[in-house]
Motif scaffolding. Structure first.
Motif, PDB file in Angstrom:
ATOM      1  N   LEU A  86       1.019  -1.438  -0.482  1.00 19.55           N
ATOM      2  CA  LEU A  86      -0.274  -0.086   0.109  1.00 19.55           C
ATOM      3  C   LEU A  86       0.865   1.211   0.283  1.00 19.55           C
ATOM      4  O   LEU A  86       0.704   2.495  -0.465  1.00 19.55           O
ATOM      5  CB  LEU A  86      -1.322  -0.073   1.257  1.00 19.55           C
ATOM      6  N   LEU A  87       1.435   0.982   1.158  1.00 16.44           N
ATOM      7  CA  LEU A  87       3.041   2.345   0.532  1.00 16.44           C
ATOM      8  C   LEU A  87       3.462   2.637  -0.726  1.00 16.44           C
ATOM      9  O   LEU A  87       3.740   3.748  -1.015  1.00 16.44           O
ATOM     10  CB  LEU A  87       4.068   2.292   1.807  1.00 16.44           C
ATOM     11  N   ASP A  88       3.924   1.897  -1.167  1.00 16.04           N
ATOM     12  CA  ASP A  88       4.180   2.049  -2.811  1.00 16.04           C
ATOM     13  C   ASP A  88       3.427   2.092  -3.702  1.00 16.04           C
ATOM     14  O   ASP A  88       3.821   1.618  -4.963  1.00 16.04           O
ATOM     15  CB  ASP A  88       5.218   1.036  -2.702  1.00 16.04           C
ATOM     16  N   GLY A  89       2.449   1.836  -3.225  1.00 17.16           N
ATOM     17  CA  GLY A  89       1.409   1.776  -4.221  1.00 17.16           C
ATOM     18  C   GLY A  89       0.771   0.466  -5.848  1.00 17.16           C
ATOM     19  O   GLY A  89       0.585   0.764  -5.931  1.00 17.16           O
ATOM     20  N   THR A  90       1.588  -0.234  -4.949  1.00 19.53           N
ATOM     21  CA  THR A  90       1.272  -1.981  -6.280  1.00 19.53           C
ATOM     22  C   THR A  90       0.156  -2.401  -5.413  1.00 19.53           C
ATOM     23  O   THR A  90       0.502  -3.587  -6.173  1.00 19.53           O
ATOM     24  CB  THR A  90       2.857  -2.427  -5.783  1.00 19.53           C
ATOM     25  N   ALA A  91      -0.442  -2.474  -4.586  1.00 19.43           N
ATOM     26  CA  ALA A  91      -1.139  -3.596  -3.535  1.00 19.43           C
ATOM     27  C   ALA A  91      -2.747  -2.848  -4.711  1.00 19.43           C
ATOM     28  O   ALA A  91      -2.844  -1.848  -4.960  1.00 19.43           O
ATOM     29  CB  ALA A  91      -1.735  -3.062  -1.876  1.00 19.43           C
ATOM     30  N   ASP A  92      -4.035  -3.618  -4.421  1.00 22.82           N
ATOM     31  CA  ASP A  92      -4.805  -3.491  -4.990  1.00 22.82           C
ATOM     32  C   ASP A  92      -5.774  -2.789  -3.881  1.00 22.82           C
ATOM     33  O   ASP A  92      -6.520  -3.478  -2.497  1.00 22.82           O
ATOM     34  CB  ASP A  92      -5.565  -4.751  -5.137  1.00 22.82           C
ATOM     35  N   PRO A  93      -6.095  -1.502  -4.075  1.00 29.20           N
ATOM     36  CA  PRO A  93      -6.718  -0.914  -2.760  1.00 29.20           C
ATOM     37  C   PRO A  93      -8.350  -1.668  -2.148  1.00 29.20           C
ATOM     38  O   PRO A  93      -8.742  -1.413  -0.709  1.00 29.20           O
ATOM     39  CB  PRO A  93      -7.444   0.354  -3.288  1.00 29.20           C
ATOM     40  N   ALA A  94      -8.935  -2.160  -3.133  1.00 28.66           N
ATOM     41  CA  ALA A  94     -10.083  -2.649  -2.674  1.00 28.66           C
ATOM     42  C   ALA A  94     -10.107  -3.738  -1.398  1.00 28.66           C
ATOM     43  O   ALA A  94     -10.420  -4.148  -0.832  1.00 28.66           O
ATOM     44  CB  ALA A  94     -11.444  -3.082  -3.486  1.00 28.66           C
ATOM     45  N   GLY A  95      -9.008  -4.539  -2.544  1.00 37.43           N
ATOM     46  CA  GLY A  95      -8.971  -5.709  -1.316  1.00 37.43           C
ATOM     47  C   GLY A  95      -8.064  -5.539  -0.493  1.00 37.43           C
ATOM     48  O   GLY A  95      -8.057  -6.061   0.742  1.00 37.43           O
ATOM     49  N   ALA A  96      -7.663  -4.148  -0.455  1.00 38.76           N
ATOM     50  CA  ALA A  96      -6.758  -3.978   1.029  1.00 38.76           C
ATOM     51  C   ALA A  96      -7.545  -3.622   1.784  1.00 38.76           C
ATOM     52  O   ALA A  96      -7.504  -4.011   2.931  1.00 38.76           O
ATOM     53  CB  ALA A  96      -5.295  -3.370   0.802  1.00 38.76           C
ATOM     54  N   ALA A  97      -8.425  -2.988   1.354  1.00 39.11           N
ATOM     55  CA  ALA A  97     -10.275  -2.160   2.338  1.00 39.11           C
ATOM     56  C   ALA A  97     -10.561  -3.046   2.834  1.00 39.11           C
ATOM     57  O   ALA A  97     -11.090  -3.671   3.903  1.00 39.11           O
ATOM     58  CB  ALA A  97     -11.050  -1.342   1.354  1.00 39.11           C
ATOM     59  N   HIS A  98     -10.873  -4.339   2.609  1.00 37.74           N
ATOM     60  CA  HIS A  98     -12.037  -5.417   2.638  1.00 37.74           C
ATOM     61  C   HIS A  98     -10.850  -6.545   3.966  1.00 37.74           C
ATOM     62  O   HIS A  98     -11.465  -7.437   4.513  1.00 37.74           O
ATOM     63  CB  HIS A  98     -12.150  -6.940   1.486  1.00 37.74           C
ATOM     64  N   ARG A  99      -9.778  -6.918   3.208  1.00 41.80           N
ATOM     65  CA  ARG A  99      -8.749  -7.522   4.378  1.00 41.80           C
ATOM     66  C   ARG A  99      -8.669  -6.765   5.996  1.00 41.80           C
ATOM     67  O   ARG A  99      -8.454  -7.291   6.775  1.00 41.80           O
ATOM     68  CB  ARG A  99      -7.246  -7.407   3.240  1.00 41.80           C
ATOM     69  N   LEU A 100      -8.198  -5.649   5.946  1.00 41.14           N
ATOM     70  CA  LEU A 100      -7.859  -4.631   6.776  1.00 41.14           C
ATOM     71  C   LEU A 100      -9.365  -4.312   7.631  1.00 41.14           C
ATOM     72  O   LEU A 100      -8.836  -3.548   8.922  1.00 41.14           O
ATOM     73  CB  LEU A 100      -6.997  -3.603   6.571  1.00 41.14           C
ATOM     74  N   GLY A 101     -10.371  -4.244   6.605  1.00 40.85           N
ATOM     75  CA  GLY A 101     -11.359  -3.581   6.784  1.00 40.85           C
ATOM     76  C   GLY A 101     -11.363  -2.338   7.417  1.00 40.85           C
ATOM     77  O   GLY A 101     -11.917  -1.148   8.443  1.00 40.85           O
ATOM     78  N   LEU A 102      -9.868  -1.232   6.513  1.00 47.50           N
ATOM     79  CA  LEU A 102      -9.857   0.110   6.730  1.00 47.50           C
ATOM     80  C   LEU A 102     -10.647   0.573   5.275  1.00 47.50           C
ATOM     81  O   LEU A 102     -10.455   0.308   4.585  1.00 47.50           O
ATOM     82  CB  LEU A 102      -8.806   0.150   6.839  1.00 47.50           C
ATOM     83  N   ASP A 103     -10.490   2.394   5.581  1.00 51.16           N
ATOM     84  CA  ASP A 103     -10.939   3.227   4.433  1.00 51.16           C
ATOM     85  C   ASP A 103      -9.971   4.323   4.784  1.00 51.16           C
ATOM     86  O   ASP A 103      -8.995   4.527   3.829  1.00 51.16           O
ATOM     87  CB  ASP A 103     -12.758   3.496   3.882  1.00 51.16           C
ATOM     88  N   THR A 104     -11.062   5.139   5.216  1.00 53.91           N
ATOM     89  CA  THR A 104     -10.048   6.176   5.280  1.00 53.91           C
ATOM     90  C   THR A 104      -9.111   6.243   6.912  1.00 53.91           C
ATOM     91  O   THR A 104      -9.690   5.749   7.960  1.00 53.91           O
ATOM     92  CB  THR A 104     -11.218   6.898   6.276  1.00 53.91           C
ATOM     93  N   VAL A 105      -7.871   6.282   6.262  1.00 55.34           N
ATOM     94  CA  VAL A 105      -6.835   6.057   7.408  1.00 55.34           C
ATOM     95  C   VAL A 105      -5.808   7.773   7.617  1.00 55.34           C
ATOM     96  O   VAL A 105      -6.371   8.960   6.607  1.00 55.34           O
ATOM     97  CB  VAL A 105      -6.023   5.099   6.689  1.00 55.34           C
ATOM     98  N   ARG A 106      -4.572   7.364   7.839  1.00 52.30           N
ATOM     99  CA  ARG A 106      -3.736   8.198   7.698  1.00 52.30           C
ATOM    100  C   ARG A 106      -2.465   7.526   7.940  1.00 52.30           C
ATOM    101  O   ARG A 106      -2.200   5.854   8.917  1.00 52.30           O
ATOM    102  CB  ARG A 106      -3.299   9.467   8.659  1.00 52.30           C
TER     103      ARG A 106
END
Length: 566
Positions: A283-303
């Motif tokens: 996620l930090l380097d921009g290579t992850a799928d945001p939708a899949g990551a959001a599903h796995r981590l249960g997060l959307d709005t973050v810092r």
């Protein structure tokens, strides 16, 4: 993930004691179970199994490698370094080794508990997103089973005297210490209680402990839960005088099962941490799928929060200290938010913090034995650990303003524990995991401007500083942006010993106010006036042109590194 793979297994237990020598079919081969080799029984058909070469010298295990391949197994585990490497590669099975002096029953426990914990699907978590919750649910079933066999109310604790599970068998006696412990999910502390724990952990088996004084309490039967030489926790039984004749034997057997369940919970937690860390790295380097990551981590709005050791005070072992910093950050974040993604990248520890309204925080623990526990798992049922909180349990905080408080707390604790100053930067809050690289860039910039006087800051707090920092980089990279009269001012000062550059900066910093500039320079206003007049005449600067003033100020502040306040 639908099944545990060899790579997953090595992520959890790989290291000095478990080594991979070859994997002809790669690290994605499935691993389904760990089997003990029995020379007196035919080898079963076991696709995906790891075969533990019990009773076979490593150097003589070549035929066993071929037999494992024929049985569809994924790999062979030998004891010692001289395993059949060529035969394993030829047969297409992975070859792993453990220490020469490792006990096979402990090796089997390690592999079986890790494999049992891993194939739990995406996230590898139980109820509520808590790693290893399924295993903790099994601990409740175990507590009930032990209580029924021993004849007394039972509790399972970790080494810090936190209660992980408890029995609810009707009709069994409980006392005040048990009630209070369950309500707080923590054994009440006292010097007498601490002495009993020292006695317990020093013993090699079951111990009988007298009732604590000062309350209406009952004696206890207790045993430490261990795996190898490590203490994982303890089992406690309330003794009202009516325990079963074989209570000590039943409690010993319960401790053995508890060790397996606790190792399983740990393995699931470690794998979840590793996978979440790897996902955060992408996620930090921009290579992850945001939708899949959001599903796995249960997060959307973050810092993004970034933590780094102060480079001006180098640690004796920087790499190890950075890893300890990662552990400290993860521990504090998990305490605040529950399951948490943290990762170490190029010496910087990054954490993904949930913004307001996110559901990535920790679930609250359930009650304990002797007190009705909400949604307690029943034998054969599905654990519902984490769905309800006991009265008085702390609620998680996800207020965005608490992010800085958390970072300050981590910096303070880490500095004390590591004996090295730690700095922290908070990126901007972003709506969507696709924007995590932007929040990371903010946090990285903040790390470059914080220091001893301001060890922790959010990007909003230091926006002018980071803006000037980025302007410095942009102006310095472009010839047409770095050219200008600022160079002539500095050169003239160097050649003639004048102080025109500092005077210009002071005047511009003061909003073109002569008296304000004089105060900054600690000189008379007429001195400032004279210097500015000479600078215009000698260098051809037009201070009446607002554009030229702006560009000159930016270049002197950024490229020239001048600041009238210092």
């Amino acid at each position: 993930m639908d099944a545990c793979t060899l790579g997953d297994l090595l992520d959890v237990i790989g290291g000095p004691s478990v080594r991979l020598h070859t994997a002809p079919r790669g690290l994605t081969v499935p691993v389904t179970e760990a089997l003990l080799y029995d020379a007196h029984a035919p080898l079963p058909r076991a696709p995906g199994a790891l075969l533990l070469a019990v009773g076979v010298r490593a150097s003589a295990a070549g035929p066993l490698a071929r037999a494992a391949a024929q049985a569809g197994m994924s790999g062979l585990v030998v004891r010692g370094p001289d395993g059949p490497l060529a035969e394993a590669e030829s047969a297409g099975v992975a070859l792993l080794s453990v220490d020469e002096d490792a006990a096979w029953h402990q090796v089997h426990l390690l592999f079986a508990s890790a494999i049992g914990a891993l194939p739990q699907g995406p996230g590898l978590t139980g109820t509520g997103g808590i790693p290893g919750t399924a295993a903790l649910g099994d601990l409740f079933a175990l507590a009930d089973a032990v209580a029924a066999a021993v004849g007394g109310a039972t509790a399972v604790e970790d080494p810090r005297q936190r209660i992980l599970a408890y029995s609810t068998v009707p009709g069994q006696a409980v006392d005040e210490d048990r009630r209070q412990g369950i309500l707080g999910l923590q054994v009440p502390g006292s010097p007498e209680n601490s002495e009993q724990y020292r006695t317990l952990f020093a013993a090699r088996g079951v111990v009988r402990l007298p009732a604590l004084a000062g309350r209406d309490n009952l004696p206890r039967l207790a045993v430490a839960v261990r795996a190898g030489g490590e203490t994982l926790g303890s089992l406690w039984v309330v003794d009202d005088g009516g325990l079963a004749p074989d209570a000590e034997e039943a409690l010993t057997q319960g401790a053995s099962t508890a060790a397996l369940l606790l190792l399983r919970a740990r393995a699931a937690q470690e794998l979840a941490r590793h996978q979440d860390g790897d996902l955060l790295r992408r996620l930090l380097d921009g290579t992850a799928d945001p939708a899949g990551a959001a599903h796995r981590l249960g997060l959307d709005t973050v810092r993004v929060a970034a933590f780094v050791l102060d480079s001006t005070a180098p640690a004796p072992d920087g790499e190890q200290t950075a890893l300890r910093l990662l552990d400290l950050v993860r521990l504090q974040c998990e305490t605040r938010y529950g399951r948490q993604a943290c990762v170490l990248v190029d010496g910087v520890v990054y954490a993904l913090l949930p913004a307001p309204g996110e559901h990535g925080g920790a679930r609250e623990p359930q009650g304990r034995a002797g007190v009705e526990r909400p949604s307690a798992p029943r034998p054969g049922g599905v654990s519902t650990v984490g769905r309800s909180a006991p009265a008085g349990a702390p609620r998680r905080r996800t207020n965005r303003h608490s992010h800085k408080g958390l970072a300050e707390d981590i910096v303070r604790r880490a500095g004390q524990a590591l004996r090295v100053p730690v700095r922290a930067g908070l990126g901007d809050v972003v709506a969507g995991l696709a924007e995590v690289p932007a929040s990371r860039a903010d946090a990285d910039l903040v790390l470059r401007v914080v220091g001893p006087e301001l060890p922790v800051a959010s990007v909003d707090e230091v926006r002018p500083r980071v803006t000037l920092l980025r302007l410095t980089e942009v102006l310095g990279e472009r010839r047409e942006l770095s050219a200008g009269s600022w160079r002539g001012v500095l050169a003239y000062d160097t050649e003639h010993g004048t102080d025109y550059a500092r005077t210009l900066i002071a005047w511009l910093d003061a909003g073109c106010d002569m008296a304000g500039a004089a105060r900054l320079l600690a000189v008379h206003p007429n001195t400032c006036r004279y210097r500015l007049k000479q600078a215009q005449q000698q260098l051809g600067i037009d201070l009446d042109d607002p554009d030229e003033r702006l560009v000159l100020w930016l270049q002197l502040r950024t490229l020239g590194g001048l600041d009238a306040r210092h």
